[in-house]
Design a protein around this motif. Sequence first.
Motif, PDB file in Angstrom:
ATOM      1  N   GLU A  88       5.511  15.939  -0.828  1.00 15.12           N
ATOM      2  CA  GLU A  88       4.322  16.198  -0.024  1.00 15.12           C
ATOM      3  C   GLU A  88       4.542  15.832   1.441  1.00 15.12           C
ATOM      4  O   GLU A  88       3.693  16.070   2.285  1.00 15.12           O
ATOM      5  CB  GLU A  88       3.118  15.428  -0.602  1.00 15.12           C
ATOM      6  CG  GLU A  88       3.050  13.928  -0.262  1.00 15.12           C
ATOM      7  CD  GLU A  88       3.923  13.026  -1.149  1.00 15.12           C
ATOM      8  OE1 GLU A  88       4.961  13.504  -1.657  1.00 15.12           O
ATOM      9  OE2 GLU A  88       3.571  11.845  -1.296  1.00 15.12           O
ATOM     10  N   VAL A  89       5.689  15.261   1.743  1.00 18.65           N
ATOM     11  CA  VAL A  89       5.906  14.716   3.087  1.00 18.65           C
ATOM     12  C   VAL A  89       6.601  15.746   3.979  1.00 18.65           C
ATOM     13  O   VAL A  89       7.583  16.357   3.588  1.00 18.65           O
ATOM     14  CB  VAL A  89       6.742  13.414   3.008  1.00 18.65           C
ATOM     15  CG1 VAL A  89       6.906  12.808   4.381  1.00 18.65           C
ATOM     16  CG2 VAL A  89       6.082  12.413   2.070  1.00 18.65           C
ATOM     17  N   GLN A  90       6.056  15.911   5.180  1.00 20.51           N
ATOM     18  CA  GLN A  90       6.514  16.957   6.086  1.00 20.51           C
ATOM     19  C   GLN A  90       6.814  16.348   7.450  1.00 20.51           C
ATOM     20  O   GLN A  90       6.134  15.408   7.869  1.00 20.51           O
ATOM     21  CB  GLN A  90       5.338  17.919   6.253  1.00 20.51           C
ATOM     22  CG  GLN A  90       5.674  19.365   6.175  1.00 20.51           C
ATOM     23  CD  GLN A  90       4.482  20.187   6.577  1.00 20.51           C
ATOM     24  OE1 GLN A  90       3.329  19.865   6.259  1.00 20.51           O
ATOM     25  NE2 GLN A  90       4.751  21.257   7.290  1.00 20.51           N
ATOM     26  N   SER A 146      -0.018  18.741   2.036  1.00 22.65           N
ATOM     27  CA  SER A 146       1.072  17.884   2.506  1.00 22.65           C
ATOM     28  C   SER A 146       0.557  16.899   3.553  1.00 22.65           C
ATOM     29  O   SER A 146      -0.544  17.042   4.074  1.00 22.65           O
ATOM     30  CB  SER A 146       2.199  18.747   3.081  1.00 22.65           C
ATOM     31  OG  SER A 146       1.802  19.225   4.336  1.00 22.65           O
ATOM     32  N   ILE A 147       1.344  15.901   3.815  1.00 23.15           N
ATOM     33  CA  ILE A 147       1.017  14.945   4.872  1.00 23.15           C
ATOM     34  C   ILE A 147       2.229  14.817   5.778  1.00 23.15           C
ATOM     35  O   ILE A 147       3.358  15.032   5.342  1.00 23.15           O
ATOM     36  CB  ILE A 147       0.674  13.549   4.303  1.00 23.15           C
ATOM     37  CG1 ILE A 147       1.762  13.120   3.301  1.00 23.15           C
ATOM     38  CG2 ILE A 147      -0.688  13.492   3.686  1.00 23.15           C
ATOM     39  CD1 ILE A 147       1.821  11.641   3.129  1.00 23.15           C
ATOM     40  N   TYR A 148       1.971  14.476   7.029  1.00 21.89           N
ATOM     41  CA  TYR A 148       3.090  14.282   7.936  1.00 21.89           C
ATOM     42  C   TYR A 148       3.723  12.925   7.696  1.00 21.89           C
ATOM     43  O   TYR A 148       3.058  11.946   7.385  1.00 21.89           O
ATOM     44  CB  TYR A 148       2.627  14.403   9.388  1.00 21.89           C
ATOM     45  CG  TYR A 148       2.371  15.845   9.796  1.00 21.89           C
ATOM     46  CD1 TYR A 148       3.407  16.777   9.767  1.00 21.89           C
ATOM     47  CD2 TYR A 148       1.109  16.259  10.207  1.00 21.89           C
ATOM     48  CE1 TYR A 148       3.184  18.099  10.145  1.00 21.89           C
ATOM     49  CE2 TYR A 148       0.877  17.574  10.579  1.00 21.89           C
ATOM     50  CZ  TYR A 148       1.928  18.494  10.542  1.00 21.89           C
ATOM     51  OH  TYR A 148       1.710  19.785  10.901  1.00 21.89           O
ATOM     52  N   GLY A 181       4.915   5.390 -11.986  1.00 23.59           N
ATOM     53  CA  GLY A 181       4.362   6.739 -12.046  1.00 23.59           C
ATOM     54  C   GLY A 181       5.053   7.682 -11.093  1.00 23.59           C
ATOM     55  O   GLY A 181       4.838   8.878 -11.115  1.00 23.59           O
ATOM     56  N   ASP A 182       5.901   7.140 -10.205  1.00 19.75           N
ATOM     57  CA  ASP A 182       6.653   8.031  -9.332  1.00 19.75           C
ATOM     58  C   ASP A 182       7.794   8.654 -10.112  1.00 19.75           C
ATOM     59  O   ASP A 182       8.234   8.129 -11.123  1.00 19.75           O
ATOM     60  CB  ASP A 182       7.210   7.247  -8.137  1.00 19.75           C
ATOM     61  CG  ASP A 182       6.262   7.321  -6.960  1.00 19.75           C
ATOM     62  OD1 ASP A 182       5.939   8.437  -6.559  1.00 19.75           O
ATOM     63  OD2 ASP A 182       5.862   6.255  -6.472  1.00 19.75           O
ATOM     64  N   ALA A 183       8.249   9.763  -9.588  1.00 20.20           N
ATOM     65  CA  ALA A 183       9.344  10.487 -10.245  1.00 20.20           C
ATOM     66  C   ALA A 183      10.428   9.503 -10.651  1.00 20.20           C
ATOM     67  O   ALA A 183      10.981   8.793  -9.815  1.00 20.20           O
ATOM     68  CB  ALA A 183       9.887  11.529  -9.283  1.00 20.20           C
TER      69      ALA A 183
HETATM   70  P1  AMP Z   1       4.295   6.694  -3.151  1.00 24.45           P
HETATM   71  O1  AMP Z   1       4.669   5.270  -3.035  1.00 24.45           O
HETATM   72  O2  AMP Z   1       5.455   7.623  -3.037  1.00 24.45           O
HETATM   73  O3  AMP Z   1       3.470   6.968  -4.373  1.00 24.45           O
HETATM   74  O4  AMP Z   1       3.359   7.026  -1.931  1.00 24.45           O
HETATM   75  C1  AMP Z   1       2.125   6.423  -1.752  1.00 24.45           C
HETATM   76  C2  AMP Z   1       1.313   7.166  -0.706  1.00 24.45           C
HETATM   77  O5  AMP Z   1       1.976   7.147   0.537  1.00 24.45           O
HETATM   78  C3  AMP Z   1       1.090   8.634  -1.026  1.00 24.45           C
HETATM   79  O6  AMP Z   1      -0.233   8.970  -0.656  1.00 24.45           O
HETATM   80  C4  AMP Z   1       2.086   9.335  -0.164  1.00 24.45           C
HETATM   81  O7  AMP Z   1       1.660  10.630   0.145  1.00 24.45           O
HETATM   82  C5  AMP Z   1       2.127   8.449   1.069  1.00 24.45           C
HETATM   83  N1  AMP Z   1       3.422   8.569   1.712  1.00 24.45           N
HETATM   84  C6  AMP Z   1       4.627   8.563   1.100  1.00 24.45           C
HETATM   85  N2  AMP Z   1       5.620   8.707   2.008  1.00 24.45           N
HETATM   86  C7  AMP Z   1       5.031   8.814   3.225  1.00 24.45           C
HETATM   87  C8  AMP Z   1       5.531   8.988   4.559  1.00 24.45           C
HETATM   88  N3  AMP Z   1       6.839   9.076   4.810  1.00 24.45           N
HETATM   89  N4  AMP Z   1       4.632   9.040   5.584  1.00 24.45           N
HETATM   90  C9  AMP Z   1       3.318   8.939   5.322  1.00 24.45           C
HETATM   91  N5  AMP Z   1       2.792   8.773   4.103  1.00 24.45           N
HETATM   92  C10 AMP Z   1       3.628   8.718   3.041  1.00 24.45           C
END
Ligand code: AMP
Length: 593
Positions: free
Chosen positions: A374-376, A386-388, A442-444
């Motif tokens: 989801e990260v862009q 997606s989120i930046y 729960g992450d991949a």
């Molecule tokens: P995760 O630990 O991968 O489950 O991510 C937790 C939250 O952080 C989720 O909402 C992700 O979309 C967000 N997130 C993960 N990586 C980034 C990133 N590089 N920049 C901003 N938000 C992020």
Amino acid sequence: MSLTTASIPLLGFAAYSGTGKTTLLEKLLPKLNEMGLKVAVIKHAHHNFDIDQEGKDSYRLRKAGASQMLISSRFRNALITETPDEETTCQQLINKLDQTELDLILIEGFKQLPYTKIELHRDEVGKPWIFPEDNNIIAIASDSKAESDLPQMDINDTDVITAFIVEYVKQHQHKQQSDLSANCDELSPAFLSVSQGRAKILEAITPLNSQSNVSLVESINALAAQDILSPINVPQHNNSAMDGYVICGDDLERDSYTVVAEIMAGHSYDLPLQHGEAAKIMTGAPVPKNGNTVIMREQATQKDNQVRFDAGKSGIRKGQNVRLAGEDLAIDQTCVTKGSRITTPEVGMLASLGIASIPVFNKIKVAIFSTGDEVQAPGETQKANSIYDSNRFTLTALLQKIGCEVIDFGIIEDSEAALESTLSQASQQADMILSSGGVSVGDADYIKTILDKLGNINFWRINMRPGRPLAFGHIGDTPFFGLPGNPVAVMVAFLQFVEPALRKLQGEDNWQPETFTAIAKEFIRSRTGRTEYSRGIYSINQNGQMEVVTTGKQGSGILRSMSEANCLIEVQPEVESVDIGQKVTIIPLNSRV
Ligand code: AMP
Ligand code: MG
């Protein structure tokens, strides 16, 4: 959490009053005894209680002033301790028990403390479940079914509850044998406290120690690799601290003096000064031989070549207004110690000594990358859902702040091959690797699988918020941190764990983040059992005291809260909430973010 029991397992019961805690305990205790367990109970009473009765000798002696009253007979003894000043803490109570005679300590009350608990629940009491709010609950005993993965028992089936407790004690003993207990927060065995996590990380970090000689400008923000001694005296000569007149210190008694010279900074008067003589002198100019006392110009009147001093004879003190050679730094005096950081004053001081280059520890190279489909990257057109990526940018800024070189590997697509090749490249090129995202439950799973395959990584749950999931270990020889994904959690975890590790890697000894105590100006909600970091704004009030408020909403994704904050407010695990007027610990961020 610092509650430790040495060797005895602790277990408590979380329940609302009316659930029948004591009644249940009364039924469990004989069964636990039957199973061969020697059990202590610590009970917290909210009100002023009294254990012995009016008229008894022990009561009379205590009331007469015995601050500790120990009474004993053939069958039992009791110590009654008056605590007028401060309530005894749970830890102190535990310490009072004779643990050599025990297998288990049951705790009733102290529900805000993060020790392992069984939740007791009866629908008729009409209260909510406690387990969603208390991650120290390891099982539920109830008359109805809860929506939870925790083991559940019938609250009326004391045999099942007894069996569960016996198993818990066995597991604790087993774990102790395999010495695993030292790895965890004693009270929340699945978790590490912040300080335990940090200690384990620092233990695993060895300073890099490689050094090179760099120019002063390049040394800014680096660490000195050796003690640096002053090659010269600063100041070089005894010199005047004022614009004025210099005279001999044993010649203060005259009405007027003959002005024999005018000494400008950068010049000198090379004849010894005689009695009766004065030299006009500028600030910083070397005083002539015998000249060791300067009278400021504003207190002097010169007519032709004669000068008189308004202060009068008695107003002049021998040696006044003269700076002595080597007063700031003498030859061979240490001006910068090994392992200290070259900041603005140090670089100025080194320049003032005429030093043009110094040995510093080499810059640490830190590889960073983000994970998540989801990260862009900023700059791209935003896609749906997606989120930046902000984490690589906050990490870059934090790393630059402490003088690290950043190797940016970008956003790694969610594929095993991409992650594997990034990690192995990064471990070749960098001295440390930081990733964000992908380490929470729960992450991949493949992220963990690959990390396991390439390195020796621990997946920890830290008793803190934000920033609970944290992976730490080594890929080859390169330390690796798998930081959480949430943008605020990334920064907090960096400040609490990565920065101390980096500073040790850089060669800085025993670095500790600065903390202060401030008065809470608002109610701060917290949750027991973990350290909570709220974003705060501190200021100094009219009475010169430090006060702090939060930045408002504290979601771990709200980066704006970090931007508005100038500190983190640290609320310890045993604290349920902070009232207005109470003291809290703050961690200033000004120099760190
Ligand atoms: P995760 O630990 O991968 O489950 O991510 C937790 C939250 O952080 C989720 O909402 C992700 O979309 C967000 N997130 C993960 N990586 C980034 C990133 N590089 N920049 C901003 N938000 C992020
Ligand atoms: Mg993710």
